[in-house]
Design a protein around this motif. Sequence first.
Motif, PDB file in Angstrom:
ATOM      1  N   GLU A 240      21.288 -60.361   2.243  1.00  0.00           N
ATOM      2  CA  GLU A 240      20.141 -59.716   3.217  1.00  0.00           C
ATOM      3  C   GLU A 240      18.808 -60.128   3.175  1.00  0.00           C
ATOM      4  OE1 GLU A 240      23.549 -56.547   2.350  1.00  0.00           O
ATOM      5  OE2 GLU A 240      22.246 -58.031   1.044  1.00  0.00           O
ATOM      6  N   HIS A 241      18.499 -60.599   1.859  1.00  0.00           N
ATOM      7  CA  HIS A 241      17.179 -61.143   1.711  1.00  0.00           C
ATOM      8  C   HIS A 241      16.917 -62.690   2.108  1.00  0.00           C
ATOM      9  CE1 HIS A 241      19.251 -62.258  -1.870  1.00  0.00           C
ATOM     10  NE2 HIS A 241      18.511 -63.432  -1.939  1.00  0.00           N
ATOM     11  N   ASN A 242      18.044 -63.205   2.515  1.00  0.00           N
ATOM     12  CA  ASN A 242      18.035 -64.578   2.914  1.00  0.00           C
ATOM     13  C   ASN A 242      19.059 -64.865   3.867  1.00  0.00           C
ATOM     14  OD1 ASN A 242      17.294 -67.579   3.021  1.00  0.00           O
ATOM     15  ND2 ASN A 242      18.616 -67.933   1.386  1.00  0.00           N
ATOM     16  N   PRO A 243      18.740 -64.560   5.390  1.00  0.00           N
ATOM     17  CA  PRO A 243      19.685 -64.523   6.234  1.00  0.00           C
ATOM     18  C   PRO A 243      20.115 -65.926   6.774  1.00  0.00           C
ATOM     19  CG  PRO A 243      17.730 -63.553   7.005  1.00  0.00           C
ATOM     20  CD  PRO A 243      17.490 -63.706   5.580  1.00  0.00           C
ATOM     21  N   ASP A 244      21.250 -65.963   7.273  1.00  0.00           N
ATOM     22  CA  ASP A 244      21.616 -67.548   8.071  1.00  0.00           C
ATOM     23  C   ASP A 244      21.768 -67.302   9.340  1.00  0.00           C
ATOM     24  OD1 ASP A 244      23.245 -69.342   9.199  1.00  0.00           O
ATOM     25  OD2 ASP A 244      23.899 -69.814   7.315  1.00  0.00           O
ATOM     26  N   GLU A 245      20.685 -67.602   9.957  1.00  0.00           N
ATOM     27  CA  GLU A 245      20.190 -67.372  11.331  1.00  0.00           C
ATOM     28  C   GLU A 245      21.425 -67.868  12.297  1.00  0.00           C
ATOM     29  OE1 GLU A 245      17.836 -65.884  12.626  1.00  0.00           O
ATOM     30  OE2 GLU A 245      16.905 -65.679  10.703  1.00  0.00           O
ATOM     31  N   GLU A 246      22.011 -68.934  12.009  1.00  0.00           N
ATOM     32  CA  GLU A 246      23.040 -69.594  12.994  1.00  0.00           C
ATOM     33  C   GLU A 246      24.341 -68.293  12.901  1.00  0.00           C
ATOM     34  OE1 GLU A 246      25.701 -73.387  14.026  1.00  0.00           O
ATOM     35  OE2 GLU A 246      24.651 -73.111  11.989  1.00  0.00           O
ATOM     36  N   LEU A 247      24.573 -68.030  11.585  1.00  0.00           N
ATOM     37  CA  LEU A 247      25.678 -67.263  11.705  1.00  0.00           C
ATOM     38  C   LEU A 247      25.429 -65.835  12.329  1.00  0.00           C
ATOM     39  CD1 LEU A 247      27.270 -67.828   7.891  1.00  0.00           C
ATOM     40  CD2 LEU A 247      27.903 -68.566   9.908  1.00  0.00           C
ATOM     41  N   VAL A 248      24.454 -65.358  11.972  1.00  0.00           N
ATOM     42  CA  VAL A 248      23.713 -64.054  12.164  1.00  0.00           C
ATOM     43  C   VAL A 248      23.824 -63.873  14.005  1.00  0.00           C
ATOM     44  CG1 VAL A 248      21.778 -62.463  12.839  1.00  0.00           C
ATOM     45  CG2 VAL A 248      22.146 -63.421  10.376  1.00  0.00           C
ATOM     46  N   THR A 249      23.105 -64.972  14.542  1.00  0.00           N
ATOM     47  CA  THR A 249      23.028 -64.973  15.977  1.00  0.00           C
ATOM     48  C   THR A 249      24.522 -65.521  16.706  1.00  0.00           C
ATOM     49  OG1 THR A 249      22.530 -67.483  16.103  1.00  0.00           O
ATOM     50  CG2 THR A 249      20.695 -65.902  16.006  1.00  0.00           C
ATOM     51  N   SER A 250      25.335 -66.015  16.142  1.00  0.00           N
ATOM     52  CA  SER A 250      26.768 -66.210  16.736  1.00  0.00           C
ATOM     53  C   SER A 250      27.458 -65.237  16.450  1.00  0.00           C
ATOM     54  CB  SER A 250      27.118 -67.622  16.040  1.00  0.00           C
ATOM     55  OG  SER A 250      27.466 -67.470  14.933  1.00  0.00           O
ATOM     56  N   PHE A 251      27.420 -64.212  15.546  1.00  0.00           N
ATOM     57  CA  PHE A 251      28.417 -63.362  15.333  1.00  0.00           C
ATOM     58  C   PHE A 251      28.640 -62.389  16.523  1.00  0.00           C
ATOM     59  CE2 PHE A 251      29.651 -59.126  13.865  1.00  0.00           C
ATOM     60  CZ  PHE A 251      30.703 -59.379  13.158  1.00  0.00           C
ATOM     61  N   GLN A 252      29.834 -62.473  16.678  1.00  0.00           N
ATOM     62  CA  GLN A 252      30.476 -61.328  17.606  1.00  0.00           C
ATOM     63  C   GLN A 252      31.887 -60.780  17.014  1.00  0.00           C
ATOM     64  OE1 GLN A 252      30.299 -62.169  21.897  1.00  0.00           O
ATOM     65  NE2 GLN A 252      28.034 -62.328  21.867  1.00  0.00           N
ATOM     66  N   ILE A 253      32.438 -59.800  17.320  1.00  0.00           N
ATOM     67  CA  ILE A 253      33.714 -59.384  17.090  1.00  0.00           C
ATOM     68  C   ILE A 253      34.351 -58.867  18.248  1.00  0.00           C
ATOM     69  CG2 ILE A 253      33.101 -57.213  16.402  1.00  0.00           C
ATOM     70  CD1 ILE A 253      35.667 -57.432  14.397  1.00  0.00           C
ATOM     71  N   GLU A 254      35.562 -59.388  18.876  1.00  0.00           N
ATOM     72  CA  GLU A 254      36.331 -59.061  20.033  1.00  0.00           C
ATOM     73  C   GLU A 254      37.636 -58.592  19.745  1.00  0.00           C
ATOM     74  OE1 GLU A 254      36.037 -62.817  21.749  1.00  0.00           O
ATOM     75  OE2 GLU A 254      33.818 -62.946  22.127  1.00  0.00           O
ATOM     76  N   GLY A 255      37.870 -57.309  19.676  1.00  0.00           N
ATOM     77  CA  GLY A 255      38.933 -56.593  19.285  1.00  0.00           C
ATOM     78  C   GLY A 255      39.255 -56.959  17.805  1.00  0.00           C
ATOM     79  N   ARG A 256      40.340 -57.840  17.420  1.00  0.00           N
ATOM     80  CA  ARG A 256      40.699 -57.989  16.021  1.00  0.00           C
ATOM     81  C   ARG A 256      40.326 -59.464  15.612  1.00  0.00           C
ATOM     82  NH1 ARG A 256      46.397 -55.468  14.531  1.00  0.00           N
ATOM     83  NH2 ARG A 256      45.659 -56.467  12.722  1.00  0.00           N
TER      84      ARG A 256
END
Length: 236
Positions: A116-132
Amino acid sequence: MMKTSSWPSYLFLFVLFFPIGFWAGTRISVAYPSLRSALLRLLPFQASPEPAYPLPNKIDQPSGTPVPSLVTPAQTNFLLLFVNDLSAPHPQLTSAWLLVHPHDSLRLIFLPIFQEHNPDEELVTSFQIEGRSLSEEFLAAIEKRNLLWHSFLVLDHLAQATILTDAQDNETLLSSVYLRRLCETLPWQPQILGKFKTLIPEHLNSDLDLLNSIELWQLRLERSPNLTCEFPTLSR
């Protein structure tokens, strides 16, 4: 009086004794392997072995080829993903870990991808979950980091609070603190895993059959509470 050069004599001695030395060394290596090992340990360039944790790995299989039932990888690697609210239209990724589980053991190894104290911007902005399934953009970002994994597990703040009552405060526990407390609690209260079943899939999701997985782990812990959790890259 001219001084006679001595280099032909040196050349003769080299040619004579080099084959003898090579033959003697070979015989010692074969006849006395322990002596050879002892001598090698004395060499200054021999590095002492370091304790190693199991590396994230998987069996390479041709596409579409089923893995034989008697052949399994030595471990299973999970993407362990923490989000704020999995039921929201766009959950926000807050922390990511690689969970390594060596097979035939109650040993869990937690390796932080980011906290939490050092977020990875690319992973945070690209994260999406679609169903499973995780989005292609997020999987591409994970692949760039050379993280090899077999399955994923996503849980949100409500899932954390349901399992650990002290996580119900206004401030959500950090993922590292939550994982440590969960590891301390499960060996003595394996029945709390049953609470996870009511959270699927709104607050707990995976590409695995979570109901069967939860029941299996609960049974394991009831039979043997010797759960070992390791955080090798975190300061104690």
